[in-house]
Structure formats: structure tokens, C-alpha cells
Design a protein around this motif. Structure first.
Motif, PDB file in Angstrom:
ATOM      1  N   LEU A   1      35.817 -19.416  40.995  1.00  0.00           N
ATOM      2  CA  LEU A   1      34.589 -19.829  41.683  1.00  0.00           C
ATOM      3  C   LEU A   1      33.675 -18.647  42.020  1.00  0.00           C
ATOM      4  O   LEU A   1      32.733 -18.802  42.808  1.00  0.00           O
ATOM      5  CB  LEU A   1      34.939 -20.595  42.963  1.00  0.00           C
ATOM      6  CG  LEU A   1      35.676 -21.926  42.788  1.00  0.00           C
ATOM      7  CD1 LEU A   1      35.801 -22.649  44.119  1.00  0.00           C
ATOM      8  CD2 LEU A   1      34.996 -22.810  41.747  1.00  0.00           C
ATOM      9  N   LYS A   2      33.945 -17.509  41.433  1.00  0.00           N
ATOM     10  CA  LYS A   2      33.090 -16.346  41.658  1.00  0.00           C
ATOM     11  C   LYS A   2      31.662 -16.658  41.214  1.00  0.00           C
ATOM     12  O   LYS A   2      31.421 -17.124  40.107  1.00  0.00           O
ATOM     13  CB  LYS A   2      33.616 -15.144  40.879  1.00  0.00           C
ATOM     14  CG  LYS A   2      32.854 -13.851  41.162  1.00  0.00           C
ATOM     15  CD  LYS A   2      33.462 -12.686  40.386  1.00  0.00           C
ATOM     16  CE  LYS A   2      32.716 -11.392  40.657  1.00  0.00           C
ATOM     17  NZ  LYS A   2      33.296 -10.248  39.916  1.00  0.00           N
ATOM     18  N   GLY A   3      30.706 -16.445  42.122  1.00  0.00           N
ATOM     19  CA  GLY A   3      29.306 -16.673  41.801  1.00  0.00           C
ATOM     20  C   GLY A   3      28.803 -18.068  42.119  1.00  0.00           C
ATOM     21  O   GLY A   3      27.598 -18.333  42.032  1.00  0.00           O
ATOM     22  N   TYR A   4      29.718 -18.970  42.508  1.00  0.00           N
ATOM     23  CA  TYR A   4      29.295 -20.325  42.855  1.00  0.00           C
ATOM     24  C   TYR A   4      28.809 -20.398  44.309  1.00  0.00           C
ATOM     25  O   TYR A   4      29.168 -19.557  45.145  1.00  0.00           O
ATOM     26  CB  TYR A   4      30.438 -21.320  42.646  1.00  0.00           C
ATOM     27  CG  TYR A   4      30.615 -21.738  41.206  1.00  0.00           C
ATOM     28  CD1 TYR A   4      29.888 -22.797  40.674  1.00  0.00           C
ATOM     29  CD2 TYR A   4      31.514 -21.069  40.374  1.00  0.00           C
ATOM     30  CE1 TYR A   4      30.040 -23.173  39.342  1.00  0.00           C
ATOM     31  CE2 TYR A   4      31.678 -21.447  39.046  1.00  0.00           C
ATOM     32  CZ  TYR A   4      30.937 -22.501  38.543  1.00  0.00           C
ATOM     33  OH  TYR A   4      31.094 -22.868  37.225  1.00  0.00           O
ATOM     34  N   SER A   5      28.037 -21.428  44.606  1.00  0.00           N
ATOM     35  CA  SER A   5      27.471 -21.608  45.948  1.00  0.00           C
ATOM     36  C   SER A   5      28.550 -22.022  46.941  1.00  0.00           C
ATOM     37  O   SER A   5      29.636 -22.479  46.557  1.00  0.00           O
ATOM     38  CB  SER A   5      26.386 -22.688  45.916  1.00  0.00           C
ATOM     39  OG  SER A   5      26.976 -23.963  45.659  1.00  0.00           O
ATOM     40  N   ASP A   6      28.228 -21.907  48.225  1.00  0.00           N
ATOM     41  CA  ASP A   6      29.158 -22.325  49.275  1.00  0.00           C
ATOM     42  C   ASP A   6      29.430 -23.826  49.207  1.00  0.00           C
ATOM     43  O   ASP A   6      30.518 -24.286  49.581  1.00  0.00           O
ATOM     44  CB  ASP A   6      28.609 -21.952  50.652  1.00  0.00           C
ATOM     45  CG  ASP A   6      28.636 -20.449  50.899  1.00  0.00           C
ATOM     46  OD1 ASP A   6      29.394 -19.749  50.188  1.00  0.00           O
ATOM     47  OD2 ASP A   6      27.902 -19.974  51.782  1.00  0.00           O
ATOM     48  N   ASP A   7      28.441 -24.615  48.761  1.00  0.00           N
ATOM     49  CA  ASP A   7      28.639 -26.062  48.630  1.00  0.00           C
ATOM     50  C   ASP A   7      29.738 -26.372  47.626  1.00  0.00           C
ATOM     51  O   ASP A   7      30.577 -27.246  47.859  1.00  0.00           O
ATOM     52  CB  ASP A   7      27.337 -26.740  48.179  1.00  0.00           C
ATOM     53  CG  ASP A   7      26.338 -26.863  49.318  1.00  0.00           C
ATOM     54  OD1 ASP A   7      26.751 -26.689  50.480  1.00  0.00           O
ATOM     55  OD2 ASP A   7      25.158 -27.133  49.046  1.00  0.00           O
ATOM     56  N   ILE A   8      29.730 -25.655  46.512  1.00  0.00           N
ATOM     57  CA  ILE A   8      30.785 -25.843  45.507  1.00  0.00           C
ATOM     58  C   ILE A   8      32.122 -25.369  46.057  1.00  0.00           C
ATOM     59  O   ILE A   8      33.151 -26.057  45.929  1.00  0.00           O
ATOM     60  CB  ILE A   8      30.449 -25.083  44.206  1.00  0.00           C
ATOM     61  CG1 ILE A   8      29.200 -25.673  43.534  1.00  0.00           C
ATOM     62  CG2 ILE A   8      31.643 -25.093  43.250  1.00  0.00           C
ATOM     63  CD1 ILE A   8      29.383 -27.051  42.950  1.00  0.00           C
ATOM     64  N   LYS A   9      32.125 -24.208  46.689  1.00  0.00           N
ATOM     65  CA  LYS A   9      33.378 -23.655  47.216  1.00  0.00           C
ATOM     66  C   LYS A   9      33.993 -24.548  48.295  1.00  0.00           C
ATOM     67  O   LYS A   9      35.218 -24.573  48.473  1.00  0.00           O
ATOM     68  CB  LYS A   9      33.135 -22.246  47.764  1.00  0.00           C
ATOM     69  CG  LYS A   9      32.833 -21.222  46.677  1.00  0.00           C
ATOM     70  CD  LYS A   9      32.508 -19.857  47.267  1.00  0.00           C
ATOM     71  CE  LYS A   9      32.203 -18.850  46.159  1.00  0.00           C
ATOM     72  NZ  LYS A   9      31.813 -17.527  46.685  1.00  0.00           N
ATOM     73  N   SER A  10      33.142 -25.290  49.007  1.00  0.00           N
ATOM     74  CA  SER A  10      33.644 -26.165  50.075  1.00  0.00           C
ATOM     75  C   SER A  10      34.437 -27.346  49.512  1.00  0.00           C
ATOM     76  O   SER A  10      35.173 -28.011  50.249  1.00  0.00           O
ATOM     77  CB  SER A  10      32.481 -26.683  50.930  1.00  0.00           C
ATOM     78  OG  SER A  10      31.671 -27.582  50.188  1.00  0.00           O
ATOM     79  N   LYS A  11      34.301 -27.619  48.221  1.00  0.00           N
ATOM     80  CA  LYS A  11      35.060 -28.714  47.589  1.00  0.00           C
ATOM     81  C   LYS A  11      36.484 -28.293  47.234  1.00  0.00           C
ATOM     82  O   LYS A  11      37.294 -29.127  46.853  1.00  0.00           O
ATOM     83  CB  LYS A  11      34.360 -29.177  46.297  1.00  0.00           C
ATOM     84  CG  LYS A  11      32.959 -29.720  46.484  1.00  0.00           C
ATOM     85  CD  LYS A  11      32.461 -30.427  45.225  1.00  0.00           C
ATOM     86  CE  LYS A  11      32.324 -29.516  44.039  1.00  0.00           C
ATOM     87  NZ  LYS A  11      31.736 -30.208  42.855  1.00  0.00           N
ATOM     88  N   ALA A  12      36.767 -27.009  47.326  1.00  0.00           N
ATOM     89  CA  ALA A  12      38.044 -26.474  46.838  1.00  0.00           C
ATOM     90  C   ALA A  12      39.111 -26.477  47.925  1.00  0.00           C
ATOM     91  O   ALA A  12      38.838 -26.154  49.087  1.00  0.00           O
ATOM     92  CB  ALA A  12      37.840 -25.054  46.321  1.00  0.00           C
TER      93      ALA A  12
END
Length: 422
Positions: free
Chosen positions: A206-217
Motif C-alpha cells: 500500500l505504499k503511496g496509497y491514500s489514507d482512505d485506501i489504507k483504512s480498509k486494510a
């Protein structure tokens, strides 16, 4: 709630690491699952069947297919015909075709909740990069330089053919890499929940992805299931028993361990009466040849693959379990791969010796358990084996390992699912 539909190419009765990880998680969940899988293709498995691995809350739906493209098509058709039965799907990779089904279902029904669970990265896999990087000892150039199996016939015509072939191969590789990157990006952006097996894997993918994407993990550790281990009583033996169970190859290789054992043997010809090293699973021909050339087969024994339950019994009976990771230092500064077998090692209660990169998920887990963590240095491995065999060096493992208990891991899984479905 309705059942959850899971797509997993690997699942019992086929004995594979991917399938066993999925089975242990689902078995210990409070939810009910239909698992769309197959039983006609056991490639990339341990070539044994696990008919005893069943659970009341898990129903298996076997595809007729024996290849990935047909299985992908059949899986999508199954969902379309039965879409009213499910409001959550979960896709498990590897292979990536499972996630491709998820993408197609999401396009068919954008209201479905989709959980994408990752084993290895689909794109930019460091293991694959080891074979293509110019700095890697496993690239075509360096395999030749190091005498690792690529032969060149000295002829202008042959050299020209090889140059053309490698240029063409490089173009194909770049095209394939781009396809993998696009696919992985689509999965990460469209899934409602992302499951990774460690923070190292999550941060890498998830390097470079937004916090919104990271919050799904979420992070779900690989786990062990205490109920699956057979009861054993360790028999007194004059020999120390070291055991490795799992897959080895030219990149994930035990060669430095073998060199250390060879050095011990040269200094102590009674070594075979003190220890035995047993290897269950795949091993490269190069490593087998080293054992033959150095007359080590009295000490290091190559065993036939065993079924999963038998492997758990062997783990409990062993004095020391050997964990070996690939040395990825030429392409990556830390190890992102959490081998599922390590969780089973932990559940056995036996002492563990890890040969791994000093930064990464394996080293982190093993240090927290007070296991022995060694680098890929032949000299370091030799020194510690000498101390264990001759000086009664002891490893006092930390028994607090509930983070890897399948029941505890499944509780986290169930809690996260409840956020999406009531």
C-alpha cells in the motif's frame, strides 16, 4: 446474516499453504461459509489429500475445472446463478484469478461487500524480482557467472540468438509486470476490505496509497489450530532431531546451513551419531547435489512429503524446527513474507531456529518469541549449531503466542466483518 461466499483455488482436500491458511481462519469463525474451490489440480501443492480437514460451518463447492481460466469463468457463473444467497464475498490469493472473480462480481453487483485477502503480492513480488534484477545472484547474467546452471555455447550465431531472446524476454516481462500492477491496483481500489498477513506486507503493497485506501486494510496473522495437532510423547533419543518442513528452491535455499553442517562434520566425524537433520518437502537439485558431493546423507536426510496432520505430529516430536527464508537483500531491505508454516511451528511448542533476513516479519516474530534468529551467514549458523550440539546451548521459547492462535485471529476477522454486515 447470510453465508459468506469464498473463492479460493487452494483449499482442503488439496494440501497447500494457501488453502490451509484459509481453512483455519474459516473453521474458527462464527460465520458460515460456502467455499468455491476445486480438487482436480494439485500443482503447487504438497501432493497429498487432506480429507480429514472439514468443519460444520464450511461447505465446499467443487468446480469441474482443472485450469485457472475455466475455474474463473465457472466461479463467476456460480455467483450469478446464486447471488441472492450472499451479501459478502471473500477472495483469497494466490493465484490472482480468485481476485479477478471478485472484480467481475463487483462490476456485476456493486452493492456486494468484497473482502480481498492477500497471500503474496501480485505485482512487484520481491521473489520474482530476485530472478530479474541485475544485482541478484539469480539473474540470468549472474547465474552464468556463478556457475548456477545457464550454459552458453561460444558461437557468434548462438550469442546473437541469446541477445535477441533476452531482449524479447525483457519486453514480455515489462508487459506482464504492467498487467500485474494494473490488476493489483484495481483490486486494492475496488475491494471493501483488504486482508494482509503482516504490517510489512501491508506497508509494501500500500505504499503511496491514500489514507482512505489504507483504512480498509486489516492485519490477520497466519495461525495455528491447537485442535489439529495429534497427541505425541517425545521419545528419549541420543540424537538431536532438527526438522524442516515446507518448500525450498534455488532462491529459498538451505545451502549456507548445509555448508555449516559440512564444516561441523569435517571437524567431528561422530556428528552423525549426535544429530540428524530431516527435510520434508521440495528441495532444489543444486542443494541435493551438494549433499551427495559432500557425503552428508547420513546426517541430512531428504524425506518424502507428508500430509498436513502428520507434519504437525513431526513438528511436536522434533527437538528443533528449522525456519528458512529467502535472502532478498539484493532487491529489498527487509523480508515481507510471513511463511504460514512458521505459525504451525509456533503452535507445536518446539524450539525454533530461524535463518532469515535480520529485518522483516520472520525475525520480528521469532525475536518476540525468544527463538533463535540467525542471518544467512554460514559462519554464524556454524557457531550456534556447534553450541547447541556440543555445549548444551539452550533456547527458552516464550510460550505467550496467542497472537497466532486461530481462535484469536478469527475473532479479529469476525469483528471486522460485523462492521460491514449486520
Amino acid at each position: 446474516m447470510k453465508k459468506i461466499l469464498v473463492f479460493s483455488w487452494f483449499f482442503p482436500p488439496i494440501n497447500s499453504s494457501e488453502g490451509l491458511v484459509t481453512f483455519k481462519l474459516l473453521k474458527n469463525s462464527k460465520h458460515k461459509f460456502d467455499v468455491f474451490t476445486q480438487k482436480n489440480n494439485n500443482l503447487w501443492s504438497y501432493n497429498s489429500e487432506e480429507h480429514s480437514l472439514t468443519s460444520e460451518n464450511v461447505n465446499r463447492i467443487f468446480a469441474k475445472s482443472d485450469n485457472l481460466k475455466s475455474w474463473e469463468k465457472e466461479g463467476l457463473e456460480y455467483y450469478v446463478d446464486n447471488s441472492d444467497k450472499y451479501d459478502v464475498i471473500m477472495t483469497r490469493s494466490m493465484p490472482p484469478e480468485s481476485h479477478i472473480i471478485g472484480l467481475k462480481i463487483k462490476k456485476y453487483n456493486d452493492k456486494i461487500k468484497w473482502i480481498a485477502s492477500f497471500g503474496d503480492p501480485i505485482a512487484n513480488n520481491p521473489y520474482v524480482m530476485m530472478t530479474t534484477s541485475q544485482n541478484s545472484p539469480y539473474s540470468c547474467k549472474n547465474r552464468y557467472k556463478n556457475g548456477m546452471g545457464i550454459r552458453w555455447i561460444v558461437s557468434p550465431k548462438r550469442i546473437l540468438k541469446n541477445i535477441i531472446w533476452h531482449l524479447d524476454y525483457g519486453r514480455k516481462q515489462k508487459k506482464e509486470l504492467k498487467k500485474e500492477q494494473i490488476l493489483q491496483k484495481e483490486i486494492i481500489e475496488n475491494a471493501d476490505m483488504l486482508i494482509f498477513n503482516s504490517t510489512y506486507q501491508k506497508n509494501y503493497m500500500l505504499k503511496g496509497y491514500s489514507d482512505d485506501i489504507k483504512s480498509k486494510a486489516i492485519i490477520l496473522n497466519h495461525s495455528y489450530d491447537k485442535s489439529l495437532y495429534p497427541a505425541v510423547s517425545k521419545k528419549e533419543s541420543k540424537k538431536l532431531k532438527f526438522t524442516y518442513i515446507g518448500h525450498l528452491d534455488d532462491i529459498r535455499t538451505p545451502i549456507n546451513l548445509f555448508k555449516a553442517i559440512n564444516k561441523l562434520y569435517k571437524n567431528d566425524y561422530k556428528l552423525s551419531s549426535k544429530v540428524e537433520f530431516n527435510f520434508y518437502g521440495n528441495m532444489s537439485n543444486n542443494d541435493k547435489l551438494y549433499l551427495l558431493d559432500n557425503d552428508l546423507l547420513d546426517i541430512i536426510k531428504i524425506k518424502k512429503p507428508v500430509d498436513y496432520i502428520t507434519s504437525l505430529k513431526i513438528m511436536k516430536e522434533s527437538d528443533y524446527l528449522l525456519h528458512i527464508d529467502a535472502n532478498l537483500s539484493s532487491v529489498l531491505g527487509e523480508n515481507i513474507f510471513f511463511a504460514a508454516k512458521l505459525a504451525d511451528y509456533i503452535g507445536s511448542g518446539s524450539k525454533i531456529i530461524g535463518i532469515t533476513m535480520l529485518e522483516g516479519i520472520s525475525a520480528n516474530i521469532l525475536r518476540n518469541l525468544n527463538a533463535l534468529v540467525l542471518s544467512h551467514s554460514e559462519e554464524e549458523i556454524y557457531n550456534y549449531l556447534y553450541l547447541i550440539i556440543n555445549e548444551n546451548y539452550n533456547i527458552n521459547m516464550n510460550k505467550n503466542n496467542l497472537d497466532f492462535d486461530a481462535k484469536e485471529v478469527a475473532k479479529i476477522f469476525d469483528k471486522e466483518i460485523s462492521k460491514y454486515v449486520k
